[in-house]
Design an enzyme around this catalytic site. Structure first.
Site, PDB file in Angstrom:
ATOM      1  N   SER A 127     -15.358  33.908  35.428  1.00  0.00           N
ATOM      2  CA  SER A 127     -14.963  32.898  34.450  1.00  0.00           C
ATOM      3  C   SER A 127     -16.202  32.267  33.837  1.00  0.00           C
ATOM      4  O   SER A 127     -16.993  32.963  33.211  1.00  0.00           O
ATOM      5  CB  SER A 127     -14.065  31.846  35.109  1.00  0.00           C
ATOM      6  N   THR A 128     -16.430  30.969  34.032  1.00  0.00           N
ATOM      7  CA  THR A 128     -17.573  30.289  33.431  1.00  0.00           C
ATOM      8  C   THR A 128     -18.886  30.972  33.808  1.00  0.00           C
ATOM      9  O   THR A 128     -19.178  31.156  34.981  1.00  0.00           O
ATOM     10  CB  THR A 128     -17.635  28.813  33.891  1.00  0.00           C
ATOM     11  N   HIS A 185     -12.009  35.251  32.100  1.00  0.00           N
ATOM     12  CA  HIS A 185     -11.201  34.224  31.442  1.00  0.00           C
ATOM     13  C   HIS A 185     -11.701  33.987  30.021  1.00  0.00           C
ATOM     14  O   HIS A 185     -12.754  33.390  29.816  1.00  0.00           O
ATOM     15  CB  HIS A 185     -11.247  32.909  32.229  1.00  0.00           C
ATOM     16  N   MET A 212     -15.371  28.689  37.397  1.00  0.00           N
ATOM     17  CA  MET A 212     -14.780  27.440  37.864  1.00  0.00           C
ATOM     18  C   MET A 212     -13.394  27.711  38.433  1.00  0.00           C
ATOM     19  O   MET A 212     -12.688  28.594  37.962  1.00  0.00           O
ATOM     20  CB  MET A 212     -14.692  26.463  36.683  1.00  0.00           C
ATOM     21  N   ASP A 258      -9.366  31.055  40.956  1.00  0.00           N
ATOM     22  CA  ASP A 258      -8.646  32.269  40.595  1.00  0.00           C
ATOM     23  C   ASP A 258      -9.244  33.463  41.343  1.00  0.00           C
ATOM     24  O   ASP A 258     -10.460  33.631  41.403  1.00  0.00           O
ATOM     25  CB  ASP A 258      -8.727  32.508  39.080  1.00  0.00           C
TER      26      ASP A 258
END
Length: 359
Positions: A176-177, A203, A297, A300
């Site tokens: 993600s991030t 994401h 972050m 998940d």
């Protein structure tokens, strides 16, 4: 203590609206504003900020030019892009991420629309991830070339022992991030004859995953694409989930496996969600499943891997804290006792190659 935020946008109305949203969260405080990159650059040379919210299109010095100047001056900053360009200009967004921005949101064309719908929630969630991230590291080209040379040497050594890992295999990656930057240190270093397909959830909203796939494909020997509905998985290919859908791996004809998208609600606040991808592997017949959780972050991937490991044997690689932009997703997997191997980012591709082998 509140996180100190700098907002950079040439529109006075947009600055006010974004500042109102930021200041509505008790964890943030806008301490400075700038109308272009020149003003922002002058400020970061004098003060320290926990995060910068940056527009793209601005007079005198735009957002990309500002990021370039930060890199030249070796002034790493936690930057979140917030621009109308980030929806249609996916290429521009990828440029910003390449230059050191950590994440992005698309802001509506009209400032007042930013107060409506899900935008404030998405904006604050993204800003929280950026503000608590590790500062970006500007790696020079010499080091990048040296790392690529080392990778090639490793693959040469590995090829001599290829074929020792029997059975069908698959690799599943989640991030993600900070993910796009992390993937640039993983996917280009995977061998083109990796003895497994790779499925990947990053994401991102609809429209950006195609550009991400194209970028990675242009720098990699292994083939990379945005996965299409019904696409048959092939060894030596990376399939990135399209934004706004949940990607699953399902049994196809014969011994083939295909991509299937589902439209369940967001899970863990995201869509695509890696939990669905990992859980879809429960009903497959792969002899070897390698899961990999990179920077991001939230949590998940943890529930999906837990459910997968309850039914199937799977080897789990998680990125270490020191090299994660934000140690959320890999930490959640590790804390849950699901990680079989914890490695630094520059060792992820090697670890995957060792566990899978070459065809």
């Amino acid at each position: 203590m509140k996180k100190k935020i700098l907002v950079v946008d040439d529109s006075a109305l947009m600055r006010r609206v974004l500042c109102d949203i930021i200041n509505s969260d008790e964890g943030f405080e806008v301490v400075d504003r700038a109308i272009n990159g020149i003003e922002a650059l002058d400020l970061v040379k004098k003060k320290q900020y926990d995060a910068i919210v940056l527009d793209v299109n601005m007079p005198k010095m735009n957002g990309l030019q500002f990021l370039s100047e930060l890199k030249k001056a070796n002034l790493p900053q936690r930057v979140m892009m917030a621009s109308t360009d980030t929806l249609e200009g996916a290429q521009t967004t990828m440029d910003a991420l390449d230059l050191g921005a950590l994440d992005f949101v698309h802001k509506p064309d009209q400032a007042n629309s930013c107060r409506e719908g899900d935008f404030p929630r998405i904006f604050l969630r993204t800003l929280r991830g950026v503000a608590y991230s590790r500062l970006p590291v500007f790696e020079d080209k010499t080091k990048e070339r040296a790392k690529r040379d080392e990778s090639q040497k490793f693959i040469g050594i590995l090829s001599k022992s290829a074929g020792k890992i029997a059975g069908s295999k698959i690799v599943a990656i989640a991030c993600s991030t900070g993910g796009p930057k992390a993937l640039a240190s993983v996917i280009p270093y995977l061998p083109e004859n990796l003895d497994a397909p790779v499925v990947l959830v990053q994401h991102m909203p609809k429209g950006f995953t195609l550009t991400l796939a194209q970028r990675l494909n242009s720098t990699s020997k292994i083939a990379v694409c945005e996965a299409a509905e019904g696409q048959v998985l092939e060894k030596g290919h990376v399939y990135i989930s399209a934004g706004g859908k949940h990607m699953n791996v399902v049994k196809g004809a014969g011994d083939k496996y295909t991509i299937h998208y589902s439209d369940e609600p967001m899970r863990e606040g995201v869509k695509p969600c890696a939990n669905y991808m990992f859980e879809s592997l429960i009903n497959t017949g792969f002899n070897h499943i390698v899961c990999c959780v990179l920077t991001g972050m939230g949590a998940d991937g943890t529930e999906g891997i837990k459910n997968l490991k309850a039914k199937r044997k799977a080897f789990v690689i998680s990125q270490d804290e020191a090299t994660s932009t934000i140690y959320g997703m890999p930490k959640a997997v590790y804390t849950a006792g699901l990680s079989d191997q914890v490695v630094s980012l520059d060792k992820v591709a090697e670890e995957i190659s060792v566990r899978i082998g070459l065809s």
